[in-house]
Write an enzyme that holds these catalytic residues in place. Structure first.
Site, short mmCIF file in Angstrom:
data_model
loop_
_atom_site.label_atom_id
_atom_site.label_comp_id
_atom_site.label_asym_id
_atom_site.label_seq_id
_atom_site.Cartn_x
_atom_site.Cartn_y
_atom_site.Cartn_z
N LYS A 28 0.95 -1.25 0.08
CA LYS A 28 0.07 -0.16 0.05
C LYS A 28 0.90 1.15 -0.07
O LYS A 28 0.66 2.27 -0.91
CB LYS A 28 -0.91 0.18 1.18
CG LYS A 28 -2.12 1.00 1.04
CD LYS A 28 -3.24 0.48 1.84
CE LYS A 28 -2.92 0.79 3.27
NZ LYS A 28 -4.15 1.01 4.09
N SER A 29 1.86 1.35 0.88
CA SER A 29 2.92 2.38 0.74
C SER A 29 3.43 2.70 -0.35
O SER A 29 3.49 3.82 -0.83
CB SER A 29 4.02 2.25 2.06
OG SER A 29 3.29 1.77 3.12
N GLY A 101 -5.43 7.38 5.73
CA GLY A 101 -4.72 8.45 6.34
C GLY A 101 -3.54 8.85 5.51
O GLY A 101 -2.74 10.04 5.49
N GLN A 177 4.73 9.27 7.59
CA GLN A 177 3.93 10.03 6.83
C GLN A 177 4.10 11.46 7.15
O GLN A 177 4.11 12.16 5.94
CB GLN A 177 2.56 9.58 7.29
CG GLN A 177 1.91 8.59 6.99
CD GLN A 177 0.73 8.20 7.58
OE1 GLN A 177 -0.10 9.06 8.27
NE2 GLN A 177 -0.01 6.82 7.39
N ASP A 328 2.02 -1.32 12.01
CA ASP A 328 0.84 -1.86 11.49
C ASP A 328 0.33 -3.41 12.04
O ASP A 328 -0.80 -3.89 11.62
CB ASP A 328 0.52 -1.86 9.97
CG ASP A 328 0.34 -0.22 9.53
OD1 ASP A 328 -0.43 0.32 10.31
OD2 ASP A 328 1.02 -0.01 8.51
N LYS A 355 -4.46 5.39 15.18
CA LYS A 355 -4.40 4.50 13.86
C LYS A 355 -5.92 4.86 13.17
O LYS A 355 -6.60 5.58 13.79
CB LYS A 355 -3.94 3.39 13.89
CG LYS A 355 -2.45 3.21 13.95
CD LYS A 355 -1.87 3.52 12.36
CE LYS A 355 -0.26 3.26 12.42
NZ LYS A 355 0.14 3.74 11.06
N ARG A 359 -6.10 1.64 17.95
CA ARG A 359 -5.87 0.29 17.59
C ARG A 359 -5.69 -0.58 19.32
O ARG A 359 -6.18 -1.90 18.97
CB ARG A 359 -4.93 -0.13 16.44
CG ARG A 359 -5.24 -0.55 15.54
CD ARG A 359 -4.07 -0.81 14.32
NE ARG A 359 -5.00 -0.51 13.00
CZ ARG A 359 -4.14 -0.32 11.96
NH1 ARG A 359 -3.02 -0.10 11.88
NH2 ARG A 359 -4.76 -0.13 10.92
#
Length: 447
Positions: A28-29, A101, A177, A328, A355, A359
């Protein structure tokens, strides 16, 4: 995923052995960044293996709204015709990032360095998540929030800088991020933009900056940190990107194979970036039988094939400094810890509270619903393992619109005495659309 859709519950029951060969979805990143660097390059970027989950598709739409021509050529195969650094268009529509996010924060960095104004929004879950940590350094570059919810939350309108300033910024918390947003804003600024991090975080932005031809230098800073310096206003060159398999997604079938007796699974093309492999390191310390085959490089990233077999795990102490490399993966590690012999202590999990959901609280609720004893001491999670196959289960996992809690809950149920029900699996589509059908093909009992 629309926050108002009816929930989609699912129940995972005690399963027979999981067997087969799979490739987890694209990382995903890397997928987010491949699209963004395609936008910021002059010319055509081809991407293979792109994750086609809701989060990444939101970033694709945002790139198109900012001036790129974005086309899907086939499954995972995309083409982006970019406009180049400094040439973004003013978007006419809201940039809606759904549950993502990462997409929202990275794109704030892109907008901050350009003389454009964009409205950012997302679903109910994303509207609760903090954006101030990104907006504060972007204000130093020259961006301004024209309107926004309290505490810098979405929805908000961001006006990019007419004359972006190069900055030197030390991240207050380890966050890839925040670092990435500052570097993306710095692309459009003259001179050098520097980000200093005390704890090294995932380095996909730096790797892709270099891959697309930017002048970026990374040097060690202190015991665990790094100093990243970017020379602004490069002409980024379009590049072909093959997105490796996402280690955060591969984690779920991988742990399922470790926990379900008799299982053996081959997982192909998993990213092996040392800033992302904390889970595999930890599971091996616990006694997991994970074999590495065919290490190679794809699209600037280290990649490997894994063979995973059922293993009797033992509890371990997971150091806080490992958190950035597996932030994650803690929900699925907590599931593995529940089936280990002895106590597992995961240290320094403050970042889990901000998150997709809180979480840490969601993991605690999941363990409680399964009959697993645990404690939270400060930012540490302590799980008292019950040994292979001896988690009672029988409860319902509340996902709080969080895809990783949903998948963790299903994996927890596959080896539990009475299985587990998950209240809503719809949000799994944000990162792993094929998860439930794929697990069924391997032999998982999911209804």
């Amino acid at each position: 995923m629309n926050a108002h859709s009816a929930p989609t519950p699912a129940t995972a029951g005690k399963s027979g052995p999981l067997r087969g060969q799979i490739r987890a979805p694209g990382d995903k990143s890397v997928s987010h960044r491949a699209l963004i660097f395609g936008l910021l390059s002059c010319g055509t970027t081809e991407i293979g293996g792109l994750l086609e989950g809701a989060d990444v598709l939101a970033t694709a739409r945002a790139c198109a709204a900012l001036g790129a021509k974005v086309d899907r050529l086939g499954e995972g195969h995309w083409r982006v015709q970019g406009v180049g650094v400094g040439a973004l268009l003013n978007p006419t529509e809201t940039l809606d990032f759904g549950n993502s996010g990462t997409g929202a924060r990275l794109m704030m960095g892109v907008v901050a360095g350009h003389p454009v104004t964009a409205r950012f929004d997302g679903d109910a879950s994303l509207r609760k998540r903090p954006m101030k940590r990104v907006l504060d350094p972007l204000a130093l570059v020259g961006a301004r929030v024209l309107e926004g919810a309290e505490g810098g939350r979405l929805p908000l309108v961001l006006e990019g800088a007419r004359e972006p300033l190069p900055v030197t910024f030390e991240t207050p918390v380890p966050s890839a991020q925040v670092k990435s947003a500052v570097l993306l804003a710095g692309l459009a600024a003259p001179g050098e933009t520097t980000v200093i991090e005390r704890e090294a975080t995932r380095d996909h932005t730096e790797a892709m900056l270099a891959y697309f031809g930017a002048d970026v230098r990374v040097v060690p800073e202190g015991a665990h940190g790094r100093r990243i310096t970017l020379v602004g206003r490069p002409e980024l060159t379009p590049a072909k990107v093959m997105v490796p398999s996402d280690p955060s997604s591969a984690a779920f079938p991988l742990v399922a194979a470790l926990l379900v007796k008799g299982s053996k699974l081959a997982i192909d093309g998993v990213m092996a970036n040392p800033l992302r492999n904390g889970l595999v390191v930890t599971l091996r310390e616990m006694g997991a039988r994970i074999e590495t085959l065919d290490e190679r490089r794809e699209g600037g990233e280290a990649v490997e094939d894994l063979v995973v077999q059922f293993s009797e795990l033992t509890g371990v102490d997971v150091p806080a400094e490992r958190a950035p490399s597996m932030i994650d993966e803690y929900p699925i590690l907590a599931v593995a810890a529940a089936y280990a012999r002895g106590v597992t202590r995961m240290r320094g999990l403050s970042e889990l509270k901000v998150k997709e959901s809180d979480r840490l609280a969601a993991v605690a609720d999941m363990l409680r619903a399964a009959g697993v004893t645990f404690a939270i001491e400060g930012d540490d999670l302590i799980v008292e393992g019950r040994g292979p196959g001896s988690v009672p289960g029988g409860g319902t996992v509340t996902t709080h619109m969080d895809h990783r809690i949903a998948m963790s809950g299903l994996v927890l149920g596959l080896a539990a005495e009475a299985g587990m029900t998950v209240d809503d699996v719809a949000f799994i589509a944000t990162s792993f659309p094929d998860f439930v059908p794929m697990m069924r093909r391997l032999g998982a009992e999911i209804a």
